[in-house]
Write an enzyme that holds these catalytic residues in place. Structure first.
Site, PDB file in Angstrom:
ATOM      1  N   ASP A  89       0.819  -1.213   0.000  1.00 13.37           N
ATOM      2  CA  ASP A  89       0.000   0.000   0.000  1.00 13.37           C
ATOM      3  C   ASP A  89       0.856   1.268   0.000  1.00 13.37           C
ATOM      4  O   ASP A  89       2.096   1.215  -0.016  1.00 13.37           O
ATOM      5  CB  ASP A  89      -0.952  -0.049   1.212  1.00 13.37           C
ATOM      6  CG  ASP A  89      -2.345   0.451   0.875  1.00 13.37           C
ATOM      7  OD1 ASP A  89      -2.470   1.340   0.022  1.00 13.37           O
ATOM      8  OD2 ASP A  89      -3.315  -0.037   1.501  1.00 13.37           O
TER       9      ASP A  89
ATOM     10  N   TRP B 245      -2.851   4.440  -5.817  1.00 10.39           N
ATOM     11  CA  TRP B 245      -4.252   4.592  -6.200  1.00 10.39           C
ATOM     12  C   TRP B 245      -4.484   5.384  -7.488  1.00 10.39           C
ATOM     13  O   TRP B 245      -5.564   5.905  -7.707  1.00 10.39           O
ATOM     14  CB  TRP B 245      -5.022   5.234  -5.046  1.00 10.39           C
ATOM     15  CG  TRP B 245      -4.712   4.610  -3.730  1.00 10.39           C
ATOM     16  CD1 TRP B 245      -5.074   3.353  -3.327  1.00 10.39           C
ATOM     17  CD2 TRP B 245      -3.952   5.181  -2.654  1.00 10.39           C
ATOM     18  NE1 TRP B 245      -4.604   3.119  -2.073  1.00 10.39           N
ATOM     19  CE2 TRP B 245      -3.920   4.230  -1.633  1.00 10.39           C
ATOM     20  CE3 TRP B 245      -3.321   6.409  -2.464  1.00 10.39           C
ATOM     21  CZ2 TRP B 245      -3.255   4.459  -0.428  1.00 10.39           C
ATOM     22  CZ3 TRP B 245      -2.657   6.644  -1.277  1.00 10.39           C
ATOM     23  CH2 TRP B 245      -2.631   5.673  -0.269  1.00 10.39           C
ATOM     24  N   GLY B 246      -3.459   5.495  -8.311  1.00 10.16           N
ATOM     25  CA  GLY B 246      -3.693   6.078  -9.637  1.00 10.16           C
ATOM     26  C   GLY B 246      -3.211   7.506  -9.811  1.00 10.16           C
ATOM     27  O   GLY B 246      -2.983   7.926 -10.934  1.00 10.16           O
TER      28      GLY B 246
ATOM     29  N   ASP C 264     -10.298   3.664  -3.665  1.00 11.92           N
ATOM     30  CA  ASP C 264     -11.038   2.468  -3.237  1.00 11.92           C
ATOM     31  C   ASP C 264     -12.424   2.370  -3.883  1.00 11.92           C
ATOM     32  O   ASP C 264     -13.173   3.344  -3.950  1.00 11.92           O
ATOM     33  CB  ASP C 264     -11.184   2.464  -1.713  1.00 11.92           C
ATOM     34  CG  ASP C 264      -9.859   2.120  -1.040  1.00 11.92           C
ATOM     35  OD1 ASP C 264      -8.823   2.085  -1.738  1.00 11.92           O
ATOM     36  OD2 ASP C 264      -9.859   1.895   0.183  1.00 11.92           O
TER      37      ASP C 264
HETATM   38  C1  GAL Z   1      -6.293   1.190   1.143  1.00  9.93           C
HETATM   39  C2  GAL Z   1      -6.418   0.197   0.012  1.00  9.93           C
HETATM   40  C3  GAL Z   1      -7.517  -0.797   0.345  1.00  9.93           C
HETATM   41  C4  GAL Z   1      -7.176  -1.474   1.667  1.00  9.93           C
HETATM   42  C5  GAL Z   1      -6.944  -0.443   2.754  1.00  9.93           C
HETATM   43  C6  GAL Z   1      -6.447  -1.072   4.040  1.00  9.93           C
HETATM   44  O1  GAL Z   1      -5.261   2.068   0.870  1.00  9.93           O
HETATM   45  O2  GAL Z   1      -6.709   0.885  -1.194  1.00  9.93           O
HETATM   46  O3  GAL Z   1      -7.677  -1.725  -0.704  1.00  9.93           O
HETATM   47  O4  GAL Z   1      -6.024  -2.261   1.484  1.00  9.93           O
HETATM   48  O5  GAL Z   1      -5.986   0.519   2.354  1.00  9.93           O
HETATM   49  O6  GAL Z   1      -6.172  -0.143   5.015  1.00  9.93           O
END
Ligand code: GAL
Length: 439
Positions: free
Chosen positions: A156, A200-201, A221
């Site tokens: 992440d 995230w793009g 998300d």
């Molecule tokens: C976000 C991610 C999600 C999930 C989440 C967990 O950044 O896009 O898919 O992994 O964190 O905290």
């Protein structure tokens, strides 16, 4: 004697030329995840409310519901599995209560079911839920994840260190773990962890992430509503070219089964993710999934296209439809898509309107169709033959936010009496130089 010398010389020349031929190597082929990963991820259904029972139950249900049989093999744990602090020696520690039997026990059980196991970390100081991130611990953590028995790592993008510490942009930030995984594969002799980048793009991972990993998130998300599905399809319509063998645009975890989508919307969601070659990670509580949602996830004709071993690219728009071509519109994404497959040309037609619609196209609007041929049409949702298309096709009565998914296979020359001489009339010309009638 002279002719013998000549023979030797010619053999040498042939050998030199042949040995100069570059070996067939795929520079970015790390040997893992040639095709989009199919499996399960805990985040959408459970968020932080995870433990070993939940994970094992998901794994068992993947087997008993027949999902593993149709290709869903990965059981991926997302955020919140760890203790908040590393051990005294610096390792991430699995939550002592929620994963009391330990990660090795868990991955052993997952592997014993014929499945693969995935884990999660972050390129910054912390994960998005403030558990330990892997920054400055990349090699240690990659080793731990491998020692725990995991095959896959989602990575992440939260808790980014200050510029004066990192002195790297997004590429350098992700390269750290990619290098650690490659080094570990070398030193351990085991296959590299499949590396799923979760950026995230905003920083255009489709331009650079293929160097490092097997998939990269393309958007923020997902949520279980049509607006989110339409907007992810819209964003990905401009970067369809980036998905191919060993590297895939990740459109995020599936929301099928989480409420908020009509049956037709869920079918469109699944069709787009499968045909655009996104990873397909189920994100619902499988103990309560409906038969209708299960049937969507088990559409083996679409899964076969997702997993096509011969053609790596997915579908891309050939016409946006309601929207002018190449214009971004998050509520009305591109409607007319096509792509190659080992068995024919695939079409995806999306009705972005709130009422039923007929969706019409000329066959040669798709670059993969041959002029002057006719095509047998197969419907990939009803699993039936749908006649023969000559020159054009209309999908009738596509429901609101619904989809038509079709496979067109060559059925020989079109009938001789079909006019005009070219389906695309502009610049249609006789060999004597006169314009064709109607051109
Ligand atoms: C976000 C991610 C999600 C999930 C989440 C967990 O950044 O896009 O898919 O992994 O964190 O905290």
């Amino acid at each position: 004697m002279a002719s013998f010398a000549l023979l030797i010389t010619s053999l040498l020349v042939v050998w030199t030329v042949l040995s100069r031929e570059p070996p067939v190597v795929h520079a970015l082929d790390s040997g893992v995840a040639k095709l989009p990963v199919l499996g399960y991820n805990t985040w959408n259904a459970y968020h932080c409310d995870i433990n070993e029972t939940v994970v094992l139950q998901a794994a068992q249900l993947m087997v008993s519901l027949g999902l593993a049989d149709v290709g869903y093999k990965h059981v991926n744990i997302d955020d919140c599995y760890a203790e908040k602090n590393r051990s005294a020696s610096g390792d991430i520690v699995a939550d002592k209560e929620r994963f009391a039997a330990g990660m090795n026990d868990l991955t052993d059980k997952i592997h014993a079911m014929g499945l693969k196991a995935g884990i999660y970390s972050d390129s910054g100081w912390f994960t998005c839920q403030l558990y330990p991130g892997s920054y400055q611990n990349e090699a240690r953590d990659a080793k731990l994840f491998q020692d725990w028995g995991f095959d896959y790592l989602k990575f992440d993008n939260c808790a980014v260190p200050y510029d004066a510490i990192i002195r790297e942009g997004i590429v350098g930030k992700y390269k750290r773990m990619a290098d650690a995984i490659a080094d570990l594969a070398k030193s351990s002799g085991k296959p590299p962890l499949i590396f799923s980048l979760c950026e995230w793009g905003e920083e255009q991972p489709w331009l650079w992430a293929r160097r490092f990993g097997q998939s990269w998130r393309t958007t923020g998300d997902i949520s279980p509503d049509w607006g989110s599905i339409a907007s992810i399809i819209n964003q990905n319509s401009f970067i369809a070219w980036a998905s191919d063998f060993y590297g895939h645009n990740d459109m995020d975890i599936l929301e099928i089964g989480n409420g908020g989508l009509t049956h037709d919307e869920a079918k469109t969601h699944f069709t787009a993710w499968a045909l655009m070659k996104s990873p397909l990670l189920i994100g619902t509580d499988l103990s309560t999934i409906s038969d209708a949602d299960l049937a969507i996830l088990k559409n083996t004709e679409l899964l076969a296209l997702s997993q096509d071993p011969v053609v790596g690219t997915g579908v891309a728009p050939f016409r946006w439809g309601i929207n002018p071509d190449w214009v971004s519109n998050s509520t009305h994404p591109a409607q007319f898509w096509s792509g190659e497959s080992q068995n024919g040309t695939v079409f995806m037609l999306i009705n972005t309107l709130d009422e039923p619609a007929d969706l019409f196209f000329s066959l040669t609007e798709s670059p993969w169709i041959r002029a002057g041929r006719q095509y047998a049409v197969r419907d990939l949702w009803t699993h039936t033959a749908n006649g023969t298309a000559v020159r054009n096709f209309t999908a009738r009565g596509v429901p609101p936010h619904g989809v038509a998914a079709l496979l067109l296979t060559d059925a020989g020359d079109e009938p001789p009496d079909v006019g005009p001489p070219c389906a695309r009339r502009e610049w249609c010309i006789d060999r004597n130089g006169t314009l064709a009638p109607g051109a």
